[in-house]
Design an enzyme around this catalytic site. Structure first.
Site, mmCIF file in Angstrom:
data_model
loop_
_atom_site.group_PDB
_atom_site.id
_atom_site.type_symbol
_atom_site.label_atom_id
_atom_site.label_comp_id
_atom_site.label_asym_id
_atom_site.label_seq_id
_atom_site.Cartn_x
_atom_site.Cartn_y
_atom_site.Cartn_z
ATOM 1 N N ARG A 103 115.444 12.906 68.176
ATOM 2 C CA ARG A 103 114.591 13.463 69.180
ATOM 3 C C ARG A 103 113.903 14.406 68.385
ATOM 4 O O ARG A 103 114.034 15.207 67.694
ATOM 5 C CB ARG A 103 115.259 14.287 70.131
ATOM 6 C CG ARG A 103 116.053 13.672 71.404
ATOM 7 C CD ARG A 103 116.439 14.479 72.317
ATOM 8 N NE ARG A 103 117.019 15.929 72.067
ATOM 9 C CZ ARG A 103 117.271 16.760 72.992
ATOM 10 N NH1 ARG A 103 117.052 16.642 74.290
ATOM 11 N NH2 ARG A 103 117.722 17.808 72.725
ATOM 12 N N THR A 107 108.650 17.957 70.747
ATOM 13 C CA THR A 107 108.247 17.460 71.837
ATOM 14 C C THR A 107 109.237 16.590 72.702
ATOM 15 O O THR A 107 109.124 16.227 73.902
ATOM 16 C CB THR A 107 107.387 16.112 71.553
ATOM 17 O OG1 THR A 107 108.259 15.331 70.648
ATOM 18 C CG2 THR A 107 106.269 16.529 70.560
ATOM 19 N N ASP A 199 125.641 20.070 70.124
ATOM 20 C CA ASP A 199 124.767 18.869 69.288
ATOM 21 C C ASP A 199 125.896 17.845 69.229
ATOM 22 O O ASP A 199 127.054 18.256 68.266
ATOM 23 C CB ASP A 199 124.164 19.310 68.177
ATOM 24 C CG ASP A 199 123.285 18.179 67.478
ATOM 25 O OD1 ASP A 199 123.769 17.250 67.425
ATOM 26 O OD2 ASP A 199 122.075 18.533 67.580
ATOM 27 N N ASP A 202 125.903 16.490 65.355
ATOM 28 C CA ASP A 202 126.301 17.603 64.431
ATOM 29 C C ASP A 202 128.014 17.681 64.660
ATOM 30 O O ASP A 202 128.694 18.034 63.582
ATOM 31 C CB ASP A 202 125.872 19.037 64.689
ATOM 32 C CG ASP A 202 124.388 19.036 64.332
ATOM 33 O OD1 ASP A 202 124.007 18.224 63.224
ATOM 34 O OD2 ASP A 202 123.485 19.882 64.717
HETATM 35 C C1 PRP Z 1 120.890 13.211 70.371
HETATM 36 C C2 PRP Z 1 121.892 12.452 71.377
HETATM 37 C C3 PRP Z 1 120.892 11.394 71.993
HETATM 38 C C4 PRP Z 1 119.706 12.214 72.209
HETATM 39 C C5 PRP Z 1 119.739 12.481 73.461
HETATM 40 O O1 PRP Z 1 120.478 12.562 69.371
HETATM 41 O O2 PRP Z 1 122.511 11.760 70.503
HETATM 42 O O3 PRP Z 1 120.404 10.033 71.159
HETATM 43 O O4 PRP Z 1 119.846 13.468 71.572
HETATM 44 O O5 PRP Z 1 118.613 13.197 73.844
HETATM 45 P P1 PRP Z 1 117.361 12.552 74.913
HETATM 46 O O6 PRP Z 1 118.194 12.133 76.325
HETATM 47 O O7 PRP Z 1 116.718 13.975 75.520
HETATM 48 O O8 PRP Z 1 116.681 11.609 74.332
HETATM 49 P P2 PRP Z 1 119.750 13.388 68.293
HETATM 50 O O9 PRP Z 1 118.160 13.251 68.625
HETATM 51 O O10 PRP Z 1 120.269 14.891 68.193
HETATM 52 O O11 PRP Z 1 120.227 12.917 66.983
HETATM 53 P P3 PRP Z 1 121.299 12.639 66.183
HETATM 54 O O12 PRP Z 1 122.367 11.653 66.843
HETATM 55 O O13 PRP Z 1 120.996 11.717 65.050
HETATM 56 O O14 PRP Z 1 121.977 14.005 65.984
HETATM 57 N N1 URA Z 2 121.459 15.825 72.264
HETATM 58 C C1 URA Z 2 122.785 16.640 71.886
HETATM 59 O O1 URA Z 2 123.370 16.232 71.023
HETATM 60 N N2 URA Z 2 123.198 17.410 72.772
HETATM 61 C C2 URA Z 2 122.509 17.804 74.082
HETATM 62 O O2 URA Z 2 122.924 18.489 74.805
HETATM 63 C C3 URA Z 2 121.232 17.195 74.098
HETATM 64 C C4 URA Z 2 120.634 16.172 73.234
#
Ligand code: PRP
Ligand code: URA
Length: 208
Positions: A103, A107, A199, A202
């Protein structure tokens, strides 16, 4: 919200409580994620097709079944990887197709960075795996990719969903069932699920 399934299973609720806990360390967080993913998948796969298969036990022959359709697990990188392990244990013959999305922090739109799907689909049913359905952008983009690939039967399995993300999925892909451990209250001003778990990526990978 007929196509949205929130688990009512006490084991899921118990494990989710531990998962949310900010004192839960990555090792335990990974373990819980695997376990909850398996339990949710058990609920999400009740309608998979089977065909008859005779089996001989040491005591005799009987009628059995085998899964009919080739299943694809589609973890959204990174956090979906934490779920894939638990689901794969239940369906070791499934294919695993990774989709890389993150994400954009400003944005909140999904940015695709990994997709090695072959030209033609190799599976009939896809389970999209991602613990967090926040704005819904990542889930919608992944289902878009899978539909373009040619898969018509798709399910989303996640841990927590915000009403905003569920609504977007229902608007864009109303036929895709959404299986969640819990529907949470809302998104905060930076797009995080509240009360959520923070997160997910993380916490799984110890990078927070
Ligand atoms: C997180 C999560 C989803 C997304 C959800 O990923 O694992 O893929 O955010 O958010 P959305 O519904 O608003 O699209 P992130 O972008 O943090 O990436 P990561 O898993 O690599 O940490
Ligand atoms: N992605 C995450 O990992 N946590 C949230 O709460 C939203 C998006």
């Amino acid at each position: 919200m007929s196509n949205v399934f929130e688990s009512t299973h006490p084991l899921v609720a118990h494990k989710l409580t531990k998962l949310r806990d900010q004192s839960t360390k990555p090792k335990k967080f990974r373990e819980l994620t695997r376990e909850i993913a398996g339990l949710l998948t058990y609920e999400a796969t009740q309608d998979l097709g089977t065909s008859p298969k005779e089996v001989s036990s040491p005591m005799g022959q009987t009628a059995g079944v085998e899964l009919t359709d080739k299943i694809g697990l589609v973890p959204i990188l990174r956090a979906g990887l934490g779920m894939a392990e638990g689901v794969w244990e239940l369906m070791p013959n499934a294919e695993v197709w990774h989709i890389g999305l993150y994400r954009d922090e400003e944005t909140l739109q999904p940015v695709e960075y990994y997709n090695k799907l072959p030209v033609s689909p190799t599976v009939k049913v896809c389970l999209v795996l991602d613990p967090m359905l926040a704005t819904g952008g990542s889930a919608v983009a992944t289902v878009d990719v899978l539909k373009r690939w040619g898969v018509s039967r798709i399910k989303f399995v996640g841990m927590l969903g915000a009403p905003e993300g569920i609504a977007l999925m229902q608007e864009k892909h109303p036929e895709v069932p959404i299986h969640l451990a819990k529907i949470d209250e809302k998104l905060n001003e930076i797009g995080y699920i509240v009360p959520g778990l923070g997160d997910a990526g993380d916490r799984l990978f110890g990078t927070g």
